[in-house]
Design an enzyme around this catalytic site. Structure first.
Site, PDB file in Angstrom:
ATOM      1  N   GLN A   1      -4.485 -12.557 -12.911  1.00 15.56           N
ATOM      2  CA  GLN A   1      -4.360 -11.370 -13.752  1.00 15.56           C
ATOM      3  C   GLN A   1      -2.916 -11.077 -14.152  1.00 15.56           C
ATOM      4  O   GLN A   1      -2.652 -10.071 -14.807  1.00 15.56           O
ATOM      5  CB  GLN A   1      -4.997 -10.154 -13.078  1.00 15.56           C
ATOM      6  CG  GLN A   1      -4.240  -9.612 -11.885  1.00 15.56           C
ATOM      7  CD  GLN A   1      -5.044  -8.550 -11.162  1.00 15.56           C
ATOM      8  OE1 GLN A   1      -6.065  -8.830 -10.547  1.00 15.56           O
ATOM      9  NE2 GLN A   1      -4.607  -7.303 -11.250  1.00 15.56           N
TER      10      GLN A   1
ATOM     11  N   LYS B   1      -6.065   5.548 -12.057  1.00 14.64           N
ATOM     12  CA  LYS B   1      -4.755   5.095 -12.534  1.00 14.64           C
ATOM     13  C   LYS B   1      -4.891   3.873 -13.446  1.00 14.64           C
ATOM     14  O   LYS B   1      -4.193   3.747 -14.446  1.00 14.64           O
ATOM     15  CB  LYS B   1      -3.887   4.776 -11.311  1.00 14.64           C
ATOM     16  CG  LYS B   1      -2.761   3.831 -11.512  1.00 14.64           C
ATOM     17  CD  LYS B   1      -1.525   4.551 -11.922  1.00 14.64           C
ATOM     18  CE  LYS B   1      -0.269   3.722 -11.867  1.00 14.64           C
ATOM     19  NZ  LYS B   1      -0.391   2.305 -12.040  1.00 14.64           N
ATOM     20  N   ASP B   2      -5.785   2.946 -13.058  1.00 13.12           N
ATOM     21  CA  ASP B   2      -6.030   1.746 -13.868  1.00 13.12           C
ATOM     22  C   ASP B   2      -7.331   1.984 -14.639  1.00 13.12           C
ATOM     23  O   ASP B   2      -8.382   1.426 -14.319  1.00 13.12           O
ATOM     24  CB  ASP B   2      -6.095   0.513 -12.970  1.00 13.12           C
ATOM     25  CG  ASP B   2      -4.775   0.280 -12.254  1.00 13.12           C
ATOM     26  OD1 ASP B   2      -3.890  -0.346 -12.848  1.00 13.12           O
ATOM     27  OD2 ASP B   2      -4.613   0.771 -11.114  1.00 13.12           O
TER      28      ASP B   2
ATOM     29  N   LEU C   1       0.820  -1.213   0.000  1.00 15.51           N
ATOM     30  CA  LEU C   1       0.000   0.000   0.000  1.00 15.51           C
ATOM     31  C   LEU C   1       0.854   1.262   0.000  1.00 15.51           C
ATOM     32  O   LEU C   1       1.850   1.359   0.722  1.00 15.51           O
ATOM     33  CB  LEU C   1      -0.935  -0.010   1.221  1.00 15.51           C
ATOM     34  CG  LEU C   1      -1.859  -1.233   1.286  1.00 15.51           C
ATOM     35  CD1 LEU C   1      -2.697  -1.185   2.568  1.00 15.51           C
ATOM     36  CD2 LEU C   1      -2.763  -1.320   0.064  1.00 15.51           C
TER      37      LEU C   1
ATOM     38  N   HIS D   1      -3.249   4.263  -2.592  1.00 14.63           N
ATOM     39  CA  HIS D   1      -4.225   3.391  -1.927  1.00 14.63           C
ATOM     40  C   HIS D   1      -4.837   4.090  -0.707  1.00 14.63           C
ATOM     41  O   HIS D   1      -6.044   3.991  -0.461  1.00 14.63           O
ATOM     42  CB  HIS D   1      -3.548   2.113  -1.439  1.00 14.63           C
ATOM     43  CG  HIS D   1      -2.967   1.241  -2.509  1.00 14.63           C
ATOM     44  ND1 HIS D   1      -1.620   1.019  -2.630  1.00 14.63           N
ATOM     45  CD2 HIS D   1      -3.549   0.531  -3.493  1.00 14.63           C
ATOM     46  CE1 HIS D   1      -1.395   0.191  -3.638  1.00 14.63           C
ATOM     47  NE2 HIS D   1      -2.552  -0.115  -4.190  1.00 14.63           N
TER      48      HIS D   1
ATOM     49  N   LEU E   1       1.881   7.192  -8.462  1.00 13.43           N
ATOM     50  CA  LEU E   1       2.292   6.218  -7.451  1.00 13.43           C
ATOM     51  C   LEU E   1       1.875   4.830  -7.907  1.00 13.43           C
ATOM     52  O   LEU E   1       0.782   4.637  -8.441  1.00 13.43           O
ATOM     53  CB  LEU E   1       1.624   6.542  -6.111  1.00 13.43           C
ATOM     54  CG  LEU E   1       2.000   7.859  -5.459  1.00 13.43           C
ATOM     55  CD1 LEU E   1       1.415   7.927  -4.055  1.00 13.43           C
ATOM     56  CD2 LEU E   1       3.499   8.038  -5.389  1.00 13.43           C
TER      57      LEU E   1
END
Ligand code: AMP
Length: 289
Positions: A68, A156-157, A40, A44, A191
């Site tokens: 994944q 971010k994703d 983390l 996060h 990050l």
């Protein structure tokens, strides 16, 4: 959050976390799930801060999902500092942590997967076959175990967020999916748990990633609407950094993730760049002024 915040409840099976969550729901709790793979960082923690404002009980899942990862070395090298992660969750006022083992998540005989559709095909999906099938499957399982009212994901994703939203809609999951903007280092690098694996030289070079995205946004603001020209601006910034190896940089539709010829409305520029054996991804929303 006070430093003496109570430690979160920690569960390692779906039955245990499910029964705690069910108990909390019966007492009127609004459950907010933050799925993570641990290691983390401040990104996060920001998700957890946002989550606290969205319900009564924040549940953080920590699970490095083998389904994944399409490279065994990436899975093996993924950092797993569980004690530090639990301490960070305690400091963030998290009510419960769900941290199952891979054997619990995928016991012998496991055979059902969630197959995402077209949103999973381009970009990350093209370079990492099966990645989003693994993401959708594990997120579906986490949703089934926790049954949250709300789930929080990082922008971010970006493609992951799109795939999860589509799954929630398609499978009638009735979960409110909330997205949170990307938390960045002072120099702009997003990050990421993978940043810790960058050598000092690669860490310094990696600033080219947010700079490439910024260059695309600037070119658009200056009037360039042609997507090939915008992509060339971003690609040139990555190419100027000899430690970087570009996998893709694409300006696509922000909802469908399909290619565009021109940016007439909203768009997103998204990229994957290698530094040694570390693969970083980043993205930036675009809108012509
Ligand atoms: P991960 O542990 O990398 O699977 O990420 C767990 C969640 O944190 C995902 O929803 C990510 O999008 C989100 N996340 C990761 N990095 C950041 C960041 N820099 N800023 C905001 N959210 C992030």
């Amino acid at each position: 959050m006070a430093l003496d915040a109570p430690s979160p409840e920690v569960f390692d099976t779906p039955a245990a976390v499910n029964s705690w969550c069910e108990h909390r729901r019966l007492h009127g709790a609004r459950l907010v799930l933050v799925p993570t793979m641990g290691a983390l960082h401040a990104g996060h923690l920001h998700l957890m801060d946002v989550a606290r404002g969205l319900g009564t009980d924040v549940v953080v899942s920590i699970f490095v999902n083998p389904l994944q990862f399409n490279r065994a070395d990436d899975f093996a090298k993924y950092p797993r500092p569980i004690d530090g992660d639990l301490a960070a969750c305690a400091r963030s006022g998290v009510a419960a942590v769900y941290a199952p083992t891979a054997g619990v998540m995928y016991p012998p005989g496991f055979q059902t997967h969630v197959e995402p559709g077209a949103l999973a095909d381009p970009l990350e999906g093209a370079g990492r076959p099966g990645h989003f099938r693994g993401v959708a499957t594990v997120v579906c399982k986490l949703f089934g175990a926790v049954r949250p009212h709300v789930a929080v994901f990082g922008q971010k994703d970006y493609q992951q967020l799109a795939v999860v939203r589509q799954m929630v809609t398609d499978l009638d999951m009735q979960i409110d999916v909330v997205s949170v903007p990307t938390v960045r280092e002072p120099d702009g690098l997003a990050l990421s748990s993978r940043n810790t694996r960058l050598s000092p030289s690669d860490r310094a070079a990696a600033v080219c990633v947010p700079q490439a995205l910024a260059a695309v946004a600037e070119a658009l603001a200056a009037g360039t609407r042609d997507v090939a020209a915008l992509e060339a601006v971003g690609t040139a910034r990555i190419a100027a950094e000899r430690r970087a190896r570009l996998e893709y940089l694409a300006v696509v539709h922000p909802d469908t993730l399909q290619p565009l010829a021109d940016v007439v409305d909203r768009a997103v520029v998204t990229t994957a760049v290698w530094f040694g054996d570390v693969r970083l991804i980043d993205n930036r929303l675009l809108a012509p002024q």
